[in-house]
Design a protein around this motif. Structure first.
Motif, mmCIF file in Angstrom:
data_model
loop_
_atom_site.group_PDB
_atom_site.id
_atom_site.type_symbol
_atom_site.label_atom_id
_atom_site.label_comp_id
_atom_site.label_asym_id
_atom_site.label_seq_id
_atom_site.Cartn_x
_atom_site.Cartn_y
_atom_site.Cartn_z
ATOM 1 N N VAL A 23 38.472 26.876 66.234
ATOM 2 C CA VAL A 23 38.434 26.911 64.507
ATOM 3 C C VAL A 23 37.088 25.720 63.774
ATOM 4 O O VAL A 23 37.317 24.436 64.087
ATOM 5 N N ASP A 26 32.936 25.185 59.850
ATOM 6 C CA ASP A 26 32.595 26.720 59.242
ATOM 7 C C ASP A 26 33.166 27.887 58.812
ATOM 8 O O ASP A 26 33.249 29.167 58.186
ATOM 9 N N ASP A 27 34.885 27.460 59.783
ATOM 10 C CA ASP A 27 35.900 28.817 59.761
ATOM 11 C C ASP A 27 35.331 29.872 60.837
ATOM 12 O O ASP A 27 35.714 31.052 60.439
ATOM 13 N N SER A 28 34.307 29.175 61.608
ATOM 14 C CA SER A 28 34.031 30.617 62.699
ATOM 15 C C SER A 28 34.648 30.201 63.560
ATOM 16 O O SER A 28 35.487 29.503 63.514
ATOM 17 N N THR A 30 36.139 30.957 68.126
ATOM 18 C CA THR A 30 35.640 31.090 69.330
ATOM 19 C C THR A 30 37.321 31.214 70.193
ATOM 20 O O THR A 30 38.086 30.606 69.991
ATOM 21 N N ALA A 46 32.947 34.939 70.722
ATOM 22 C CA ALA A 46 32.085 34.111 69.854
ATOM 23 C C ALA A 46 32.104 34.678 68.397
ATOM 24 O O ALA A 46 31.561 35.813 68.236
ATOM 25 N N GLY A 47 31.961 33.804 67.396
ATOM 26 C CA GLY A 47 31.349 35.032 65.734
ATOM 27 C C GLY A 47 32.328 35.555 65.000
ATOM 28 O O GLY A 47 31.898 35.677 64.246
ATOM 29 N N LEU A 48 33.312 35.138 65.255
ATOM 30 C CA LEU A 48 34.671 36.072 64.412
ATOM 31 C C LEU A 48 34.881 34.985 63.467
ATOM 32 O O LEU A 48 33.894 33.206 63.126
ATOM 33 N N LYS A 49 35.200 35.749 62.369
ATOM 34 C CA LYS A 49 35.254 34.687 61.098
ATOM 35 C C LYS A 49 36.790 34.450 60.558
ATOM 36 O O LYS A 49 37.485 35.911 60.550
ATOM 37 N N ARG A 50 37.591 33.488 60.643
ATOM 38 C CA ARG A 50 39.071 33.639 59.949
ATOM 39 C C ARG A 50 38.658 34.026 58.943
ATOM 40 O O ARG A 50 40.341 34.650 58.650
ATOM 41 N N GLU A 52 38.190 36.890 58.304
ATOM 42 C CA GLU A 52 38.855 38.121 57.905
ATOM 43 C C GLU A 52 39.862 38.220 58.873
ATOM 44 O O GLU A 52 40.140 39.229 59.379
#
Length: 84
Positions: A23, A26-28, A30, A46-50, A52
């Motif tokens: 994490v 920026d809370d993204s 991977t 990669a690029g998931l938003k925590r 969400e």
């Protein structure tokens, strides 16, 4: 849910494969799945938003999606097909 708790839940969902969940500030998120025997990277997401992935339902959904992606990759790989 803290980033540490989140990581522990995601990483344990892929055992016995080796999963690393990171994490960023920026809370993204991977998620990297590796073969436990060879350490080869099987899948990198990669690029998931925590933000969400804050509920158990959302985490379960992403875990299922990644497992489906792994299964599709294994079916497409000639090496994996020979081992089955």
């Amino acid at each position: 849910m803290s980033p540490l708790e989140f990581r522990q839940i995601v990483e344990s969902a892929f055992l016995p494969m080796k999963c690393t969940c990171s994490v960023a500030p920026d809370d993204s998120v991977t998620i990297q799945i590796r073969d436990p025997a060879t350490e080869a990277v099987l899948l990198n997401v990669a690029g998931l938003k925590r933000s969400e992935l804050g509920s158990s339902r959302a985490i379960s959904k992403i875990v299922l999606q990644i497992r489906q992606d792994l299964a599709a990759l294994q079916m497409a790989s000639p090496i994996c097909r020979r081992q089955m």
